[in-house]
Each structure stands twice: as C-alpha cells, then as structure tokens.
Design a protein around this motif. Sequence first.
Motif, PDB file in Angstrom:
ATOM      1  N   PRO A 221     -79.525  -4.982  37.291  1.00 50.07           N
ATOM      2  CA  PRO A 221     -80.274  -3.730  37.860  1.00 50.07           C
ATOM      3  C   PRO A 221     -79.424  -2.979  38.824  1.00 50.07           C
ATOM      4  O   PRO A 221     -79.437  -1.516  38.873  1.00 50.07           O
ATOM      5  CB  PRO A 221     -81.476  -4.303  38.454  1.00 50.07           C
ATOM      6  CG  PRO A 221     -81.809  -5.496  37.646  1.00 50.07           C
ATOM      7  CD  PRO A 221     -80.390  -6.172  37.403  1.00 50.07           C
ATOM      8  N   LEU A 222     -78.719  -3.512  39.821  1.00 44.41           N
ATOM      9  CA  LEU A 222     -77.794  -2.878  40.417  1.00 44.41           C
ATOM     10  C   LEU A 222     -76.652  -2.348  39.797  1.00 44.41           C
ATOM     11  O   LEU A 222     -76.446  -0.921  40.181  1.00 44.41           O
ATOM     12  CB  LEU A 222     -77.176  -3.822  41.532  1.00 44.41           C
ATOM     13  CG  LEU A 222     -76.145  -3.613  42.588  1.00 44.41           C
ATOM     14  CD1 LEU A 222     -76.665  -2.417  43.290  1.00 44.41           C
ATOM     15  CD2 LEU A 222     -75.531  -4.692  43.293  1.00 44.41           C
ATOM     16  N   GLU A 224     -76.885  -0.895  36.802  1.00 43.27           N
ATOM     17  CA  GLU A 224     -77.490   0.309  36.323  1.00 43.27           C
ATOM     18  C   GLU A 224     -77.767   1.106  37.351  1.00 43.27           C
ATOM     19  O   GLU A 224     -77.547   2.440  36.906  1.00 43.27           O
ATOM     20  CB  GLU A 224     -78.753  -0.227  35.590  1.00 43.27           C
ATOM     21  CG  GLU A 224     -78.463  -1.181  34.488  1.00 43.27           C
ATOM     22  CD  GLU A 224     -79.695  -1.536  33.515  1.00 43.27           C
ATOM     23  OE1 GLU A 224     -81.040  -1.468  34.290  1.00 43.27           O
ATOM     24  OE2 GLU A 224     -79.729  -1.958  32.364  1.00 43.27           O
ATOM     25  N   ARG A 225     -78.204   1.127  38.328  1.00 37.64           N
ATOM     26  CA  ARG A 225     -78.398   2.081  39.482  1.00 37.64           C
ATOM     27  C   ARG A 225     -77.326   2.913  39.894  1.00 37.64           C
ATOM     28  O   ARG A 225     -77.186   3.965  39.913  1.00 37.64           O
ATOM     29  CB  ARG A 225     -79.138   1.633  40.636  1.00 37.64           C
ATOM     30  CG  ARG A 225     -80.384   1.005  40.467  1.00 37.64           C
ATOM     31  CD  ARG A 225     -81.082   1.014  41.804  1.00 37.64           C
ATOM     32  NE  ARG A 225     -80.470  -0.115  42.619  1.00 37.64           N
ATOM     33  CZ  ARG A 225     -80.717  -1.343  42.660  1.00 37.64           C
ATOM     34  NH1 ARG A 225     -81.693  -1.932  41.969  1.00 37.64           N
ATOM     35  NH2 ARG A 225     -80.058  -2.214  43.593  1.00 37.64           N
ATOM     36  N   ARG A 226     -76.046   2.163  39.964  1.00 29.50           N
ATOM     37  CA  ARG A 226     -74.871   2.681  40.183  1.00 29.50           C
ATOM     38  C   ARG A 226     -74.000   3.225  38.957  1.00 29.50           C
ATOM     39  O   ARG A 226     -72.585   3.623  39.111  1.00 29.50           O
ATOM     40  CB  ARG A 226     -73.796   1.673  40.978  1.00 29.50           C
ATOM     41  CG  ARG A 226     -74.741   1.283  42.128  1.00 29.50           C
ATOM     42  CD  ARG A 226     -73.583   0.249  42.907  1.00 29.50           C
ATOM     43  NE  ARG A 226     -72.516   0.944  43.496  1.00 29.50           N
ATOM     44  CZ  ARG A 226     -72.477   1.329  44.760  1.00 29.50           C
ATOM     45  NH1 ARG A 226     -73.643   1.455  45.485  1.00 29.50           N
ATOM     46  NH2 ARG A 226     -71.295   1.836  45.100  1.00 29.50           N
ATOM     47  N   GLY A 227     -74.411   2.978  37.918  1.00 29.22           N
ATOM     48  CA  GLY A 227     -73.857   3.591  36.478  1.00 29.22           C
ATOM     49  C   GLY A 227     -72.665   2.851  36.277  1.00 29.22           C
ATOM     50  O   GLY A 227     -71.635   3.395  35.637  1.00 29.22           O
ATOM     51  N   ASP A 312     -77.704   1.263  50.788  1.00 33.36           N
ATOM     52  CA  ASP A 312     -79.070   0.614  50.881  1.00 33.36           C
ATOM     53  C   ASP A 312     -78.766  -0.723  49.738  1.00 33.36           C
ATOM     54  O   ASP A 312     -79.503  -1.739  49.903  1.00 33.36           O
ATOM     55  CB  ASP A 312     -80.072   1.391  50.175  1.00 33.36           C
ATOM     56  CG  ASP A 312     -80.337   2.632  51.141  1.00 33.36           C
ATOM     57  OD1 ASP A 312     -80.219   2.224  52.303  1.00 33.36           O
ATOM     58  OD2 ASP A 312     -80.947   3.711  50.822  1.00 33.36           O
ATOM     59  N   ASP A 313     -77.854  -0.578  48.705  1.00 34.62           N
ATOM     60  CA  ASP A 313     -77.631  -1.650  47.896  1.00 34.62           C
ATOM     61  C   ASP A 313     -76.737  -2.647  47.977  1.00 34.62           C
ATOM     62  O   ASP A 313     -76.145  -3.203  47.044  1.00 34.62           O
ATOM     63  CB  ASP A 313     -77.990  -1.019  46.373  1.00 34.62           C
ATOM     64  CG  ASP A 313     -76.623  -0.046  45.981  1.00 34.62           C
ATOM     65  OD1 ASP A 313     -76.065   0.115  47.075  1.00 34.62           O
ATOM     66  OD2 ASP A 313     -76.879   0.414  45.125  1.00 34.62           O
TER      67      ASP A 313
END
Length: 360
Positions: A221-222, A224-227, A312-313
């Motif tokens: 998931p991390l 995917e959020r950062r591409g 944030d991540d």
Amino acid sequence: MSARWKLTLSYAGVVVVSGIGLLAAVAFYLLRYVPDVNIPNDLDLFVPNRSDLIRAFIPAAVAMMLVLLAIGLGGGWIIAGRMLAPLDRIGRAARLAAQGSLSHRVALEGPRDEFRDLADVFDSMLEQLEAHVAEQQRFAANASHELRTPLAISQTMLEVARNDPGRDVDALIDRLHEVNTRAIELTEALLMLSRAERRSFTREPIDLSLLAEESAETLLPLAERRGVTIDVGGDTANVLGSPALLQQLITNLVHNAIVHNRPVDGTVVVRTHTLPHAVALVVENTGDVLPAHLVATLAEPFQRGADRTRSDDHGGVGLGLAIVQRIAQAHEGSLVLTARQGGGLNVTVWLPHPFPGPLA
C-alpha cells in the motif's frame, strides 16, 4: 612473591643445582681412584689420600657454591627484569586503559617474539575499544538529541496552547499524537538496535525469499501511494537466524527503497541468491544520484542522507540502515552499499550459508 623474584630464584636454583651436579661428578669420578690409606713414596713427600682430598675439597666446593648462588641471584634478577620489562609496559597500558585513557599504546620494539605478539594484540584491542567507545559516545549523544527533540516540541506546543485561549484542541491532539508516535518509533528502533548488538536471540532455519515476499506485501500500500513498483524474486535462500530480526532487516530495506525513490514511476527490485558458501539479499531502487561519500555514511546511526525529509508515510528516524547493518553483523554477515548508475541505491546483505558446500 613477585614474578621477578620467582624467576630469579628459579634461575639461581638451576645454577646451584648444576654446580652441585658438576662438583659431585668431579668428586665421584676422580676421588674414587684415590685410596683412603697412607700412600708411601721414595721421596719422603706427603701424598694426600682420599680423606685428605675430601677435607681440602669440601671448603673449596662450598665457597664455589656460594659464588654460584650469588651469580645465579644477581644474573637471574637482571635477566628476569629484562624478560618481564614488556609485561610491565603492557601492565602500565592496561592501568591507563582502566582509568579511561584508551589512546595509549604499548608500541613494543624489537624482534617479533611472544611478548611482541602479545603487545601487538593488546594494542589492537585498545584500538578497537577506543573506536567502540567513541562510536557509543557518538551514538548516545545522537540518541539523546533525537529523543530530546520530540519532547521539546511537545512541551512547546503545550505551553503555547496553555497561553492561547482560542487554541484548537483537535489540532493540538493530532500534532501531539504525531510527535509522540515519532518518539515511540525512535525508542523502538533503539531497542531493536540494542537487541541486535547483544545478539540475544535464538537461531532457527528461515527462508529469506519468503520474508522478502511478506515484507513486499506488507509495504505494497505504501508503494502504491508513492507510485513505486515492487518486484520480488530469486532463489530459495535458507539461513540460520532470528525470523523477527531478519524480517525487520528486509522490511527496513524495502521501506527505505520505497520512500527514497523517484517521485513517480519508481521501482524496487528485491532478489535473493544462494551461493555455495553464502546467501545474498539484494534490494535495488531507483532514485537520485548519490555521491560515493554520502553512500559510505548511510549505515551510520541517525544519517538520513541528502534531502531526506520526514513525510506522513515516512517515519524514518535515521536508524533504518544502521539497524540492518547491526542485524547482519549479529548473524555473522555484512552490509554492502553501492550507488546505482543513473540514480538510486543497491544494497546487498551477505549472510553465511547454513550448510556450505563445495565451490562450483
């Protein structure tokens, strides 16, 4: 009794015993051929018999034994002093080290012998101790600074909120939660680092390829959020170690590769390799071009590299690669960092093969 006196008495004892043996041999082999009766002669001269020779020989033998004893004591004292001089120098260095002066060295001169080897080993030990103490002091100072920062931020926010009648309580709680989370993460990282350094864990067989897949799935998931695309593959890589620590090692590497990647279209490649005498875990990521001098410091505690900021991540506290290195060393392995051509980082963790085989 000191060692010097023990050696001196030993040398003197050897000399005296050797002298007694020599005089006894002379008396036994010569006097036995002399009869113990009056020996007549045609020249009316006194010819000593065995008793006469013994009476004349004993005082001379006693005098010679006293001379040998004096020579043994004096010579033994001098020789023992010269033999023990290197140990005195090592002892002085040890006392200085016990008082906290680790910079002193024995630096024993002369030909290479047992004392020279002992002095060189002692100097090498002092060098390692000095480097270790300096590293621990630097680490303690950095850890204190890192822990002080969130506490100081929390105190400042509380003081400002107390003096501000129109404060936003929800925003304050959110900010305090974020700061407290960072302090907890840092504390947990320090505990993990300490556990790896103490090597207080039970070893069991584990497959690194399975741990790599698990870490990639957890961090997907991390990514995917950062591409960022994660590619996991390689050989079955069995090692002996702590599953929890090795899982943390791989998770730190993959997390580090994700958050320090390109803003878009980044990639992370995780591979495991099994060689005859070692197992390798390779984590490679795209990103900015890293100079060699920066790569060499990334595994040091609290080093975040250039332009590495918290988001944030990314709960980084500057201990990710330091923990990886300590875990690898706790498993008798090593960490190798190499800058990729075109940007990014190549991280290779070498671990010993549990069942080394012949070279291919």
